[in-house]
Design an enzyme around this catalytic site. Sequence first.
Site, PDB file in Angstrom:
ATOM      1  N   LYS A   9       0.827  -1.206   0.000  1.00  0.00           N
ATOM      2  CA  LYS A   9       0.000   0.000   0.000  1.00  0.00           C
ATOM      3  C   LYS A   9       0.873   1.273   0.000  1.00  0.00           C
ATOM      4  CE  LYS A   9      -4.006  -2.178   2.257  1.00  0.00           C
ATOM      5  NZ  LYS A   9      -5.025  -2.009   3.327  1.00  0.00           N
ATOM      6  N   PHE A  57     -15.701   3.269   6.821  1.00  0.00           N
ATOM      7  CA  PHE A  57     -14.338   3.679   6.485  1.00  0.00           C
ATOM      8  C   PHE A  57     -14.070   3.670   4.982  1.00  0.00           C
ATOM      9  CE2 PHE A  57     -14.219  -0.893   7.577  1.00  0.00           C
ATOM     10  CZ  PHE A  57     -13.701  -1.429   6.410  1.00  0.00           C
ATOM     11  N   ARG A  85      -1.617 -14.263   4.075  1.00  0.00           N
ATOM     12  CA  ARG A  85      -2.392 -13.673   5.188  1.00  0.00           C
ATOM     13  C   ARG A  85      -1.615 -13.823   6.500  1.00  0.00           C
ATOM     14  NH1 ARG A  85      -6.708 -10.292   4.040  1.00  0.00           N
ATOM     15  NH2 ARG A  85      -6.932 -10.446   6.295  1.00  0.00           N
ATOM     16  N   THR A  91      -5.343  -7.151  10.627  1.00  0.00           N
ATOM     17  CA  THR A  91      -5.691  -5.903   9.939  1.00  0.00           C
ATOM     18  C   THR A  91      -5.223  -4.674  10.718  1.00  0.00           C
ATOM     19  OG1 THR A  91      -7.648  -7.010   9.050  1.00  0.00           O
ATOM     20  CG2 THR A  91      -7.628  -4.600   8.941  1.00  0.00           C
ATOM     21  N   ARG A 102       2.689  -6.358   8.997  1.00  0.00           N
ATOM     22  CA  ARG A 102       1.964  -5.208   9.558  1.00  0.00           C
ATOM     23  C   ARG A 102       2.566  -4.781  10.907  1.00  0.00           C
ATOM     24  NH1 ARG A 102      -4.018  -7.079   7.389  1.00  0.00           N
ATOM     25  NH2 ARG A 102      -4.130  -5.616   5.640  1.00  0.00           N
ATOM     26  N   HIS A 115      -2.165  -5.341   1.428  1.00  0.00           N
ATOM     27  CA  HIS A 115      -3.435  -6.033   1.178  1.00  0.00           C
ATOM     28  C   HIS A 115      -3.104  -7.459   0.753  1.00  0.00           C
ATOM     29  CE1 HIS A 115      -7.362  -7.077  -0.538  1.00  0.00           C
ATOM     30  NE2 HIS A 115      -6.661  -7.641  -1.510  1.00  0.00           N
TER      31      HIS A 115
HETATM   32  P1  ADP Z   1      -7.778  -6.919   5.489  1.00  0.00           P
HETATM   33  O1  ADP Z   1      -7.003  -5.889   4.691  1.00  0.00           O
HETATM   34  O2  ADP Z   1      -6.975  -7.420   6.671  1.00  0.00           O
HETATM   35  O3  ADP Z   1      -8.320  -8.031   4.639  1.00  0.00           O
HETATM   36  P2  ADP Z   1     -10.484  -5.861   5.551  1.00  0.00           P
HETATM   37  O4  ADP Z   1     -10.705  -6.575   4.259  1.00  0.00           O
HETATM   38  O5  ADP Z   1     -11.452  -6.098   6.648  1.00  0.00           O
HETATM   39  O6  ADP Z   1      -9.012  -6.148   6.128  1.00  0.00           O
HETATM   40  O7  ADP Z   1     -10.465  -4.287   5.298  1.00  0.00           O
HETATM   41  C1  ADP Z   1      -9.858  -3.750   4.140  1.00  0.00           C
HETATM   42  C2  ADP Z   1      -9.036  -2.560   4.535  1.00  0.00           C
HETATM   43  O8  ADP Z   1      -9.908  -1.527   5.001  1.00  0.00           O
HETATM   44  C3  ADP Z   1      -8.054  -2.797   5.697  1.00  0.00           C
HETATM   45  O9  ADP Z   1      -6.827  -3.338   5.287  1.00  0.00           O
HETATM   46  C4  ADP Z   1      -7.890  -1.396   6.246  1.00  0.00           C
HETATM   47  O10 ADP Z   1      -6.964  -0.649   5.466  1.00  0.00           O
HETATM   48  C5  ADP Z   1      -9.282  -0.831   6.057  1.00  0.00           C
HETATM   49  N1  ADP Z   1     -10.073  -1.019   7.281  1.00  0.00           N
HETATM   50  C6  ADP Z   1     -10.652  -2.138   7.721  1.00  0.00           C
HETATM   51  N2  ADP Z   1     -11.301  -1.945   8.884  1.00  0.00           N
HETATM   52  C7  ADP Z   1     -11.129  -0.645   9.178  1.00  0.00           C
HETATM   53  C8  ADP Z   1     -11.561   0.185  10.238  1.00  0.00           C
HETATM   54  N3  ADP Z   1     -12.309  -0.281  11.241  1.00  0.00           N
HETATM   55  N4  ADP Z   1     -11.183   1.477  10.197  1.00  0.00           N
HETATM   56  C9  ADP Z   1     -10.436   1.969   9.192  1.00  0.00           C
HETATM   57  N5  ADP Z   1      -9.998   1.234   8.158  1.00  0.00           N
HETATM   58  C10 ADP Z   1     -10.338  -0.059   8.144  1.00  0.00           C
HETATM   59 MG    MG Z   2      -9.708  -7.951   3.105  1.00  0.00          MG
END
Ligand code: ADP
Ligand code: MG
Length: 137
Positions: A9, A57, A85, A91, A102, A115
């Site tokens: 990112k 968000f 993962r 996350t 992370r 991501h």
């Molecule tokens: P991941 O990237 O671990 O798969 P998600 O798919 O749930 O997580 O969310 C996508 C992206 O959205 C996250 O990587 C993060 O950048 C953002 N995100 C997720 N949850 C939140 C939150 N509660 N507040 C702000 N940003 C969030």
């Molecule tokens: Mg995701």
Amino acid sequence: MERTLSIIKPDAVAKGVIGKILDRFESNGLRIAATRKLELSRKDAEAFYAIHSERPFFNDLVDFMTSGPVVVSVLEGEEAMQKNRDLMGATNPQEAAAGTIRADFAENIDANAVHGSDSVENAAIEISFFFADRDIS
Ligand code: ADP
Ligand code: MG
């Protein structure tokens, strides 16, 4: 052999840790089958994260993902989706296990360095969002 999509990112690209993150993949049995640096348009980011469009968000996420260049890669290996993962960590970097990408390179849940596809099915969709078959080898 399984494939998954990784995105380094804008926060991690700006920090200059592209190489360090790609090394985590290669050092842990994930082959880089394709990789490319690019800037996401707003339309790209909204389409890529469409699944989150109702989340509070969503706008911040699109703003962040379009704030600078990213590096998209196809990672290949045994159980590549889950392995990526695991290497990424939780996350929220504050909750990410020590030694994960992370935990080591991310500041907060908005700017969380990487991501990774969350299922093999979504991996195929996300890979085809960025790469044609002839780009992957
Ligand atoms: P991941 O990237 O671990 O798969 P998600 O798919 O749930 O997580 O969310 C996508 C992206 O959205 C996250 O990587 C993060 O950048 C953002 N995100 C997720 N949850 C939140 C939150 N509660 N507040 C702000 N940003 C969030
Ligand atoms: Mg995701």
